[in-house]
Design a protein around this motif. Structure first.
Motif, PDB file in Angstrom:
ATOM      1  N   LYS A 155       8.374   7.461   6.769  1.00  0.00           N
ATOM      2  CA  LYS A 155       7.454   8.575   6.975  1.00  0.00           C
ATOM      3  C   LYS A 155       6.732   8.938   5.683  1.00  0.00           C
ATOM      4  N   ASP A 156       5.405   9.009   5.750  1.00  0.00           N
ATOM      5  CA  ASP A 156       4.536   9.385   4.634  1.00  0.00           C
ATOM      6  C   ASP A 156       4.596   8.417   3.452  1.00  0.00           C
ATOM      7  N   SER A 157       5.163   7.208   3.664  1.00  0.00           N
ATOM      8  CA  SER A 157       5.293   6.259   2.542  1.00  0.00           C
ATOM      9  C   SER A 157       4.033   5.419   2.323  1.00  0.00           C
ATOM     10  N   LEU A 158       3.104   5.432   3.274  1.00  0.00           N
ATOM     11  CA  LEU A 158       1.897   4.599   3.173  1.00  0.00           C
ATOM     12  C   LEU A 158       0.704   5.404   2.674  1.00  0.00           C
ATOM     13  N   ASP A 159      -0.130   4.760   1.914  1.00  0.00           N
ATOM     14  CA  ASP A 159      -1.359   5.390   1.428  1.00  0.00           C
ATOM     15  C   ASP A 159      -2.351   5.540   2.591  1.00  0.00           C
ATOM     16  N   LYS A 160      -2.732   6.787   2.874  1.00  0.00           N
ATOM     17  CA  LYS A 160      -3.578   7.073   4.044  1.00  0.00           C
ATOM     18  C   LYS A 160      -4.897   6.317   4.005  1.00  0.00           C
ATOM     19  N   ILE A 185       0.835  -1.223   0.000  1.00  0.00           N
ATOM     20  CA  ILE A 185       0.000   0.000   0.000  1.00  0.00           C
ATOM     21  C   ILE A 185       0.861   1.260   0.000  1.00  0.00           C
ATOM     22  N   PRO A 186       1.748   1.408  -1.012  1.00  0.00           N
ATOM     23  CA  PRO A 186       2.594   2.609  -1.035  1.00  0.00           C
ATOM     24  C   PRO A 186       1.797   3.869  -1.364  1.00  0.00           C
ATOM     25  N   ASN A 187       2.280   4.989  -0.905  1.00  0.00           N
ATOM     26  CA  ASN A 187       1.710   6.296  -1.223  1.00  0.00           C
ATOM     27  C   ASN A 187       2.298   6.741  -2.567  1.00  0.00           C
ATOM     28  N   THR A 188       1.742   6.211  -3.648  1.00  0.00           N
ATOM     29  CA  THR A 188       2.288   6.500  -4.982  1.00  0.00           C
ATOM     30  C   THR A 188       2.134   7.968  -5.351  1.00  0.00           C
ATOM     31  N   ALA A 189       1.081   8.612  -4.846  1.00  0.00           N
ATOM     32  CA  ALA A 189       0.891  10.042  -5.131  1.00  0.00           C
ATOM     33  C   ALA A 189       2.003  10.879  -4.516  1.00  0.00           C
ATOM     34  N   GLY A 190       2.586  10.353  -3.443  1.00  0.00           N
ATOM     35  CA  GLY A 190       3.681  11.059  -2.781  1.00  0.00           C
ATOM     36  C   GLY A 190       5.043  10.633  -3.267  1.00  0.00           C
ATOM     37  N   GLY A 191       5.086   9.842  -4.347  1.00  0.00           N
ATOM     38  CA  GLY A 191       6.365   9.439  -4.920  1.00  0.00           C
ATOM     39  C   GLY A 191       6.968   8.193  -4.300  1.00  0.00           C
ATOM     40  N   HIS A 192       6.183   7.439  -3.558  1.00  0.00           N
ATOM     41  CA  HIS A 192       6.715   6.243  -2.901  1.00  0.00           C
ATOM     42  C   HIS A 192       6.312   4.979  -3.642  1.00  0.00           C
ATOM     43  N   ASN A 193       7.089   3.917  -3.432  1.00  0.00           N
ATOM     44  CA  ASN A 193       6.725   2.600  -3.940  1.00  0.00           C
ATOM     45  C   ASN A 193       7.009   1.583  -2.839  1.00  0.00           C
ATOM     46  N   SER A 194       6.904   0.318  -3.166  1.00  0.00           N
ATOM     47  CA  SER A 194       7.025  -0.721  -2.135  1.00  0.00           C
ATOM     48  C   SER A 194       8.404  -0.744  -1.472  1.00  0.00           C
ATOM     49  N   SER A 195       9.424  -0.218  -2.165  1.00  0.00           N
ATOM     50  CA  SER A 195      10.776  -0.248  -1.588  1.00  0.00           C
ATOM     51  C   SER A 195      10.876   0.600  -0.328  1.00  0.00           C
ATOM     52  N   THR A 196      10.009   1.614  -0.210  1.00  0.00           N
ATOM     53  CA  THR A 196       9.996   2.442   1.007  1.00  0.00           C
ATOM     54  C   THR A 196       8.809   2.103   1.901  1.00  0.00           C
ATOM     55  N   LEU A 252       1.623  -4.302   8.820  1.00  0.00           N
ATOM     56  CA  LEU A 252       2.823  -5.123   9.015  1.00  0.00           C
ATOM     57  C   LEU A 252       3.973  -4.482   8.249  1.00  0.00           C
ATOM     58  N   CYS A 253       5.083  -4.138   8.948  1.00  0.00           N
ATOM     59  CA  CYS A 253       6.229  -3.471   8.331  1.00  0.00           C
ATOM     60  C   CYS A 253       7.483  -4.327   8.509  1.00  0.00           C
ATOM     61  N   GLU A 254       8.378  -4.220   7.538  1.00  0.00           N
ATOM     62  CA  GLU A 254       9.650  -4.945   7.651  1.00  0.00           C
ATOM     63  C   GLU A 254      10.449  -4.452   8.861  1.00  0.00           C
ATOM     64  N   SER A 255      10.476  -3.139   9.052  1.00  0.00           N
ATOM     65  CA  SER A 255      11.152  -2.543  10.206  1.00  0.00           C
ATOM     66  C   SER A 255      10.699  -1.098  10.319  1.00  0.00           C
ATOM     67  N   ILE A 256      11.078  -0.475  11.426  1.00  0.00           N
ATOM     68  CA  ILE A 256      10.765   0.934  11.650  1.00  0.00           C
ATOM     69  C   ILE A 256      11.989   1.578  12.300  1.00  0.00           C
ATOM     70  N   GLN A 257      12.337   2.782  11.864  1.00  0.00           N
ATOM     71  CA  GLN A 257      13.509   3.461  12.402  1.00  0.00           C
ATOM     72  C   GLN A 257      13.331   3.840  13.868  1.00  0.00           C
ATOM     73  N   GLY A 258      12.152   4.322  14.233  1.00  0.00           N
ATOM     74  CA  GLY A 258      11.915   4.745  15.605  1.00  0.00           C
ATOM     75  C   GLY A 258      10.528   5.327  15.746  1.00  0.00           C
ATOM     76  N   ALA A 259      10.146   5.610  17.009  1.00  0.00           N
ATOM     77  CA  ALA A 259       8.791   6.098  17.283  1.00  0.00           C
ATOM     78  C   ALA A 259       8.502   7.410  16.576  1.00  0.00           C
ATOM     79  N   GLU A 260       9.469   8.318  16.568  1.00  0.00           N
ATOM     80  CA  GLU A 260       9.240   9.625  15.959  1.00  0.00           C
ATOM     81  C   GLU A 260       9.103   9.519  14.442  1.00  0.00           C
ATOM     82  N   ASP A 261       9.847   8.577  13.847  1.00  0.00           N
ATOM     83  CA  ASP A 261       9.738   8.377  12.395  1.00  0.00           C
ATOM     84  C   ASP A 261       8.387   7.741  12.045  1.00  0.00           C
ATOM     85  N   ALA A 262       7.933   6.831  12.899  1.00  0.00           N
ATOM     86  CA  ALA A 262       6.656   6.168  12.622  1.00  0.00           C
ATOM     87  C   ALA A 262       5.490   7.118  12.834  1.00  0.00           C
ATOM     88  N   GLY A 263       5.587   7.971  13.883  1.00  0.00           N
ATOM     89  CA  GLY A 263       4.493   8.891  14.185  1.00  0.00           C
ATOM     90  C   GLY A 263       3.196   8.137  14.409  1.00  0.00           C
TER      91      GLY A 263
END
Length: 733
Positions: A382-387, A365-376, A396-407
């Motif tokens: 941040k902002d990589s998922l389609d709202k 579910i990438p945010n393609t309108a925001g320039g993202h694809n499955s690689s991110t 379900l995510c492969e990993s997350i950098q941290g709480a502030e990045d996940a928001g």
């Protein structure tokens, strides 16, 4: 005919102006360190001497504001220099080192009971005269942990003050430092704590006993410091910019020494693994000058583990503290629609009431309108998922950098992510979340891909008993000492995982803006939490023995420590040092290993320091003549033994001296515990004392062959009442 001369002059002027501007832009903040002030120097004249040095280096570029700060208790100043200017400054006769103003970063209900220090333990009335200096993010004075109810006025020895802050008889000093004047928008320009880290550390050391605290029901009980009657002086050097500057840290040490603190606690360190010489680091320099004034510095070992050589502060005159687990473990579970339950780790205070929600994979579910694809989007950046695709769902995510990045993860109900690392560093997030092993992540993903209507729910965190205790946390930095291989680091271990203590209620527990969970007490992990446990124990010792030197206190901490399991900690002494602190035994060690400034000078001679460097460092006639011996490290009177070998066979003698602080008349016999590959002799193997303060010397000869990376042993001096244990480690890597 038009003359070209005016044009040429104009061009040259422009070039000179651009060059000058470029030079100024290239300047960065440096610390110029010159050891002690020259003897009998009028301290009021020091700033003008520093200005003169700046003039010599900057020449025509000099401005009166060039020197940003001059220190009082040691000869050093801060100024902006280019790399070339810094090199010229370093070549000056009186300079020990010139180094950039680097950025450091900040690194209990049951923890004190776990260590055997009950609330009603034996305490000296002089505990209220002990002043602990805490160098950190500040303090939240309204916390019950820092109430001055029942406290009398500050000790008469106190010389400190409070800047832009109202102190009381518990918090008797409060200052803040930001020499570069770099602030975040929501920074508080006072010693008040806007982040919580400093309040957490201060209350772990010396917080009052506060009943019925918890984090939304987790870690419930009585929060208290190790020395609740002690006073606190705070020195704020860390800001919301993420910066705890070297120049500010040195300024804090400078003030703490002048103010008259008894012990310094500092839970900051470099954000990455860099090995620098002893006198090119603010923690090492500050603690050296504190040691000269009789003040022990307790420092977190850093959170850059689990690999060897991951420590960044390793000077022998400071106490380096590793983080251990204790008998609390907080876990979070996820239940899938097929009934499968997986256990992970986080501090999840949200309760989804066991309701199942649709489960989706971030990579789908990438945010393609925001320039993202499955690689991110697979990593839920941040902002990589389609709202629209995450609303009302668990991701379900492969990993997350941290709480502030996940928001808030674009409005998702919750998040599940994977991590390679062991599960001993739980984080708090702004939404229901947990971290699972990569193996479990694959199993959950397999369920998701094989079910069109996959669902899941995330449970609120719960406490369980940890059977594998105590062990060193994976994040805790490991030794050996990269500068001096034949000294042991870290020195000691203390609880640093899932510790509850005071917090700043203006900082949400996830540190994510918009998270409305504001608390007075929080559960966090890190060597930052271990350090104040050791600091408090040092202060506890000081309350019984106010005249003991920093080395004597450090020795008491190490020789009374509880041995830890090599099985649970394969890095052995390079993970836990002498072992887990034992606050009850520490004030009565029987024997101590003392070290004074002259001993450290002899050690530095062996480390290659020149006469010139030492004279500048000590501002006296110190000389390495007759002392420049590379074997000096084997005579540094540490309560531990470390031997690096690069040959299969080795034989090394160590000289040590112990001071009797136990029974007036006593006889100690040496007992060695060692593997068969080591032959350890102690000469003499019996020490008899007839008075308190009497000193006796002995030799330890370590011989043998090594066919493994680490061999662990110990020497125990035993008089029937005291067991004075020193760790021994031989290694090759």
């Amino acid at each position: 005919m038009i003359s070209l001369r005016p044009c040429l002059l104009f061009i040259l002027l422009c070039i000179a102006t651009v060059k000058h501007a470029h030079s100024n832009n290239d300047r960065k903040t440096y610390i110029v360190y010159m050891g002690d002030h020259p003897k009998d120097t009028d301290l009021t004249s020091i700033p003008s001497l520093h200005t003169t040095m700046a003039q010599k280096v900057l020449g025509s570029d000099f401005k009166t504001e060039a020197v940003l700060h001059s220190y009082k208790n040691f000869n050093a100043f801060v100024m902006k220099l280019t790399e070339e200017e810094a090199k010229r400054m370093a070549e000056m006769e009186s300079v020990v080192s010139v180094f950039p103003n680097g950025k450091n970063v900040p690194r209990t209900t049951r923890s004190w009971n776990f260590l055997g220090l009950p609330q009603n333990t034996n305490r000296e009335t002089t505990e209220s005269d002990i002043i602990v200096g805490v160098i950190d993010t500040g303090i939240w004075p309204e916390s019950e942990s820092f109430s001055d109810k029942g406290f009398g006025p500050p000790p008469t020895k106190w010389k400190g003050s409070c800047h832009n802050f109202t102190c009381n008889n518990k918090i008797i000093g409060a200052k803040y430092f930001n020499l570069k004047r770099e602030f975040a928008k929501d920074d508080i320009l006072s010693p008040r704590d806007g982040e919580g880290h400093g309040s957490h550390c201060a209350s772990t050391v010396a917080g009052n006993s506060v009943n019925s605290v918890s984090l939304f029901g987790l870690a419930s009980g009585t929060a208290r410091g190790g020395v609740p009657s002690a006073r606190i002086a705070v020195y704020k050097v860390c800001w919301k910019t993420g910066n705890c500057g070297d120049a500010d840290t040195l300024a804090a040490f400078d003030e703490a020494i002048s103010d008259g603190v008894d012990v310094i606690s500092i839970s900051t360190g470099l954000g990455n693994i860099v090995h620098v010489p002893y006198f090119q680091d603010s923690n090492n320099i500050g603690s050296f000058h504190a040691m000269k004034k009789g003040i022990l510095t307790s420092n977190s070992a850093n959170n850059l583990g689990p690999n060897l050589y991951s420590m960044t502060n390793y000077a022998p005159w400071l106490l380096s503290v590793a983080a251990s687990t204790f008998d609390r473990k907080i876990v979070t579970k996820v239940k899938l629609g097929n009934g499968a339950i997986y256990e992970g780790v986080s501090i999840n205070t949200f309760d989804l009431k066991r309701k199942l929600y649709p489960l989706v994979y971030g990579g789908d579910i990438p945010n393609t309108a925001g320039g993202h694809n499955s690689s991110t989007s697979r990593y839920c950046e941040k902002d990589s998922l389609d709202k629209h695709s995450v609303q009302g769902k668990i991701v379900l995510c492969e990993s997350i950098q941290g709480a502030e990045d996940a928001g808030f993860l674009s409005g998702a109900v919750g998040v599940i992510f994977g991590n390679n690392y062991p599960k001993d560093l739980p984080g708090a997030y702004a939404l229901p979340a947990l971290e699972v092993t990569l193996w479990d992540l694959r199993l959950i993903h397999s369920y998701l891909t094989s079910n069109r209507n996959a669902t899941a729910t995330i449970f609120k965190s719960e406490e369980v008993n940890d059977g594998l205790i105590p062990s060193i946390a994976s994040f805790s930095s490991r030794g050996p000492n990269p500068i001096t291989p034949n000294t042991l680091k870290p020195d000691i271990a203390a609880p640093g995982v899932e510790v509850i203590a005071a917090w700043s209620p203006i900082d949400p527990i996830s540190s994510v803006k918009g998270d409305k969970r504001k608390v007075k007490y929080n559960v966090i992990s890190g060597t930052s939490m271990a350090c104040p446990h050791a600091t408090a124990t040092a202060a506890y010792i000081k309350s019984f023995h106010p005249n003991w030197s920093p080395a004597m206190i450090k020795s008491a901490l190490m020789t009374t420590a509880t041995p830890m399991s090599r099985t649970l900690n394969p890095e052995a002494e390079f993970a836990y040092g002498a072992g887990l602190i034992n606050p009850v035994k520490a004030p009565n060690p029987g024997l101590v290993y003392d070290i004074n400034e002259a001993d450290y000078i002899k050690f530095l001679c062996g480390e290659g320091f020149t006469d010139k460097e030492l004279r500048v460092l000590t501002a006296d006639h110190s000389s390495c003549k007759g002392q420049a011996n590379k074997k000096a490290v084997f005579e540094l009177n540490l309560p531990s033994f470390s031997l690096y070998v690069n040959d299969s066979y080795f034989s090394s003698p160590y000289r040590r001296t112990v001071t009797n602080v136990g029974s007036t008349t006593s006889t100690y016999k040496a007992r060695v515990i060692a593997p068969s590959l080591l032959n350890i002799q102690v000469k003499p193997n019996t020490l008899s004392f007839t008075s308190i303060g009497q000193k006796k010397s002995f030799y330890v000869i370590i011989q043998g062959r090594i066919n493994v990376e680490i061999l662990s042993a110990s020497l125990i001096w035993d008089d029937g009442n005291h067991q004075v244990r020193s760790p021994i480690v031989v290694y090759q890597f």
